[in-house]
Design a protein around this motif. Sequence first.
Motif, PDB file in Angstrom:
ATOM      1  N   VAL A   7      49.997 -33.520  27.674  1.00  0.00           N
ATOM      2  CA  VAL A   7      51.132 -34.148  26.991  1.00  0.00           C
ATOM      3  C   VAL A   7      51.200 -35.590  27.473  1.00  0.00           C
ATOM      4  O   VAL A   7      51.342 -35.858  28.667  1.00  0.00           O
ATOM      5  CB  VAL A   7      52.452 -33.409  27.255  1.00  0.00           C
ATOM      6  N   MET A   8      51.059 -36.521  26.545  1.00  0.00           N
ATOM      7  CA  MET A   8      50.851 -37.923  26.897  1.00  0.00           C
ATOM      8  C   MET A   8      52.002 -38.813  26.469  1.00  0.00           C
ATOM      9  O   MET A   8      52.763 -38.460  25.560  1.00  0.00           O
ATOM     10  CB  MET A   8      49.567 -38.407  26.221  1.00  0.00           C
ATOM     11  N   VAL A   9      52.099 -39.955  27.116  1.00  0.00           N
ATOM     12  CA  VAL A   9      53.090 -40.978  26.783  1.00  0.00           C
ATOM     13  C   VAL A   9      52.347 -42.293  26.595  1.00  0.00           C
ATOM     14  O   VAL A   9      51.613 -42.724  27.494  1.00  0.00           O
ATOM     15  CB  VAL A   9      54.124 -41.132  27.923  1.00  0.00           C
ATOM     16  N   GLN A  58      57.520 -34.475  27.560  1.00  0.00           N
ATOM     17  CA  GLN A  58      56.508 -33.900  28.451  1.00  0.00           C
ATOM     18  C   GLN A  58      56.924 -32.539  28.993  1.00  0.00           C
ATOM     19  O   GLN A  58      56.086 -31.672  29.228  1.00  0.00           O
ATOM     20  CB  GLN A  58      56.196 -34.870  29.601  1.00  0.00           C
ATOM     21  N   ALA A  59      58.249 -32.349  29.165  1.00  0.00           N
ATOM     22  CA  ALA A  59      58.712 -31.056  29.682  1.00  0.00           C
ATOM     23  C   ALA A  59      58.673 -29.976  28.616  1.00  0.00           C
ATOM     24  O   ALA A  59      58.323 -28.826  28.893  1.00  0.00           O
ATOM     25  CB  ALA A  59      60.131 -31.184  30.239  1.00  0.00           C
ATOM     26  N   LEU A  60      59.028 -30.333  27.385  1.00  0.00           N
ATOM     27  CA  LEU A  60      59.247 -29.292  26.379  1.00  0.00           C
ATOM     28  C   LEU A  60      58.076 -29.081  25.426  1.00  0.00           C
ATOM     29  O   LEU A  60      58.031 -28.063  24.742  1.00  0.00           O
ATOM     30  CB  LEU A  60      60.527 -29.586  25.584  1.00  0.00           C
ATOM     31  N   VAL A  61      57.156 -30.029  25.332  1.00  0.00           N
ATOM     32  CA  VAL A  61      55.986 -29.775  24.482  1.00  0.00           C
ATOM     33  C   VAL A  61      55.033 -28.884  25.267  1.00  0.00           C
ATOM     34  O   VAL A  61      54.586 -29.225  26.360  1.00  0.00           O
ATOM     35  CB  VAL A  61      55.312 -31.088  24.044  1.00  0.00           C
ATOM     36  N   ASP A  62      54.751 -27.727  24.706  1.00  0.00           N
ATOM     37  CA  ASP A  62      53.983 -26.696  25.417  1.00  0.00           C
ATOM     38  C   ASP A  62      52.488 -26.852  25.109  1.00  0.00           C
ATOM     39  O   ASP A  62      51.891 -26.016  24.445  1.00  0.00           O
ATOM     40  CB  ASP A  62      54.507 -25.332  24.958  1.00  0.00           C
TER      41      ASP A  62
END
Lengths: 429, 429
Positions: free
Chosen positions: B361-363, B353-357
């Motif tokens: 951004v999902m989990v 979530q931090a690094l996908v720009d």
Amino acid sequence: MSEIEKMLSGLRDASIRLASAPSDLKNSALEAIAHSLHRGSDEIIAANKLDLERSEAESLAAPLLKRLKLDSGKIEGLISGISSLVNLPDPVGAQLSATKLDDGLVLRKVSVPIGVIGVIFESRPDALVQIATLGLKSGNCVVLKGGSEAKETNRILARLITEAITSVDEVFDDTIGLLETREDVASMLEYDNYINLIIPRGSNEFVKYIQDNSSIPVMGHADGICHGYIDSEADIEVAIPVIVDSKTQYVAVCNALETLLVHEGIAQQVLPDLAAALKDKNVLIKGCAKTMQILPGIEPATEEDWKTEYLDYTVSIKIVDSLDEAINHINRYGSGHTDVIITRDRAAASKFQALVDSSSVMVNCSTRFADGFRYGFGAEVGISTNKIHARGPVGLDGLVIYKFLVDGEGHIVENYSGPDARAFKHEKM
Amino acid sequence: MSEIEKMLSGLRDASIRLASAPSDLKNSALEAIAHSLHRGSDEIIAANKLDLERSEAESLAAPLLKRLKLDSGKIEGLISGISSLVNLPDPVGAQLSATKLDDGLVLRKVSVPIGVIGVIFESRPDALVQIATLGLKSGNCVVLKGGSEAKETNRILARLITEAITSVDEVFDDTIGLLETREDVASMLEYDNYINLIIPRGSNEFVKYIQDNSSIPVMGHADGICHGYIDSEADIEVAIPVIVDSKTQYVAVCNALETLLVHEGIAQQVLPDLAAALKDKNVLIKGCAKTMQILPGIEPATEEDWKTEYLDYTVSIKIVDSLDEAINHINRYGSGHTDVIITRDRAAASKFQALVDSSSVMVNCSTRFADGFRYGFGAEVGISTNKIHARGPVGLDGLVIYKFLVDGEGHIVENYSGPDARAFKHEKM
């Protein structure tokens, strides 16, 4: 890959890492910059002297030479600006909202850096330090192009800053790029895959050139045609100093007043004393036909004057018959930057603030207050007359955007569709 | 002045008045639209029938015909959407911050509409109603250009809406414009003096055309290349339904999954069952060399597949050796729209979530949740992959900006300059 593409692609990669850099680490890097500028001040001043000598030889105008000069006082000012920046809250990583979409399914909106920002600025080399440090605090990589007249100063500043931050942590590697030629700028404008935002600071023509030659979003302002309006209910003791300050406190800047509108019911009372005060400051007055009747001997103002940003000791004056005419004039000829009404009438003030479509709309104070430092933002990367993203003086808040994070437990959309659809809860958390 | 310039200049003037319209009046206008659509539903359906017949005769593809169709169920859905909008808080007029700059000198930041927004959308005529009502609620004038296949429906919808709102109050006069030809769109793109933002909804090529042919800011998205990543620590019971839903719940939309990345440590366990589930939904699978070893008989995926938005029952699968490789692949080939990780490992989820720009951004849930209605925004004008102003699904909040209001008592900047400068207080209020 060209050299510039390599640099920009490196900045883009670095921006992903920098986005997650913790606040403490970013503040340590800012402190390292402050130390480095302090230790390197002789070196900076020596480089700046080379720029000044060359620019004088090339007959650069005196006000530009003044902006180009970086002495120990200005360097100490930059260092104290960095200390203020360290003390400001980190704009990145704030949870802006959280919503329970359904049991076990949560949406969060969190602030993140924009990414890579290209900033093009003119003679003042102190801008390089301000932009680099605002960029770092807000987790953005920056690619900087300063004025060629300041190239020696910019080089040493960029080197000191880069050495300082990379010695703190490798997350700061490749987070600042320096461009030196116009060709570099032209080629940067094509890389919308690497650069997320361009902030051009310079002349009207220059900003238009950038807007017309890039599909990268541009934030900034072209014109700064700021207006004052002296309402029929104005306090003359307020009107005269505020208008004189707006016009003359610093004429070469975007938030200086260019056109004054005066209600016809107060023109006879206020204009003679105001004109005398402006003449004391060597301001050339141009006026409409009605103004010329009250101030004989001034130059006539034409339609062209209402569209002109003088950036000089010149003001155009127009007498209007109503608040509505003043508002319409400002929305027609203004540049959406900063405008002020002088009045004791709260209703007139509110109407003016509601209907004037500018980034800063003021009552009974100088247009010159429209500035990131004076507004308490610490510093600014520029003033925006855009109507999206950020408007007015742009500080740290204008350098971030957000992303949505959704956490579920195997939730699928199919269960929320069709005749037996589950309902969303949409509860604010 | 051309006809279109007259219309746009009228919208610009109207936008100044509409910006101050009280919430109650805007809600009354929304209710009037709902009534008018209800009363006019036979007329709308009749016009829509003309569009459907003409489009069938012109052999419009079946999915587009489905989107074009407006029946009484869809009209009731639009009406209930308007009721939700009435109940949402007014995004305009909120005080975002207030700062005491000094005694008697106060800075306020208040939310205001953007102004005039041009929206260009394709076949779905319900988009016209959604955009017009979101625009009204947020105090913006809108100029709309729908697909030519829906022209009869769009005309009657625009007429019903315009009649409804102008009967409520004259502040709504000239707040909605309708364009009908491509030439109108081309000419609209030139009027950056009247239009503050363009939102194009359509194909990748179309959005790029708009971006390349206007200096007006553009908000929207071109591609929607969404990724799923099945981590080594994924729960297979979660992975399979979430990936199937992301891919197949509605394939023709921007938040549908296009590429699946699978950690090599779990590929053997998860891929056979997942492939079977995808094949049940008639999904064509293309894979990298390692995937082909596990799923013999599938088509090979090439470099071109990683860059392709299929918008169809096709998926490309790549096996990666680490979370880092997955993140790098997504940041390189993705379009910054929506990506999901399937994992039970909280640290891996947080890193992803931090690094996908990307804007969402999902989990452990379907990419198909990335939508204004599902996020609880009431509706959306579109999904933005811009990194300025608004990102992800854009609802009312994305249609406003702010202005700064400064109230003084004769304050001038000269008193805050030089050696005896007064200090600013900068107290948050």
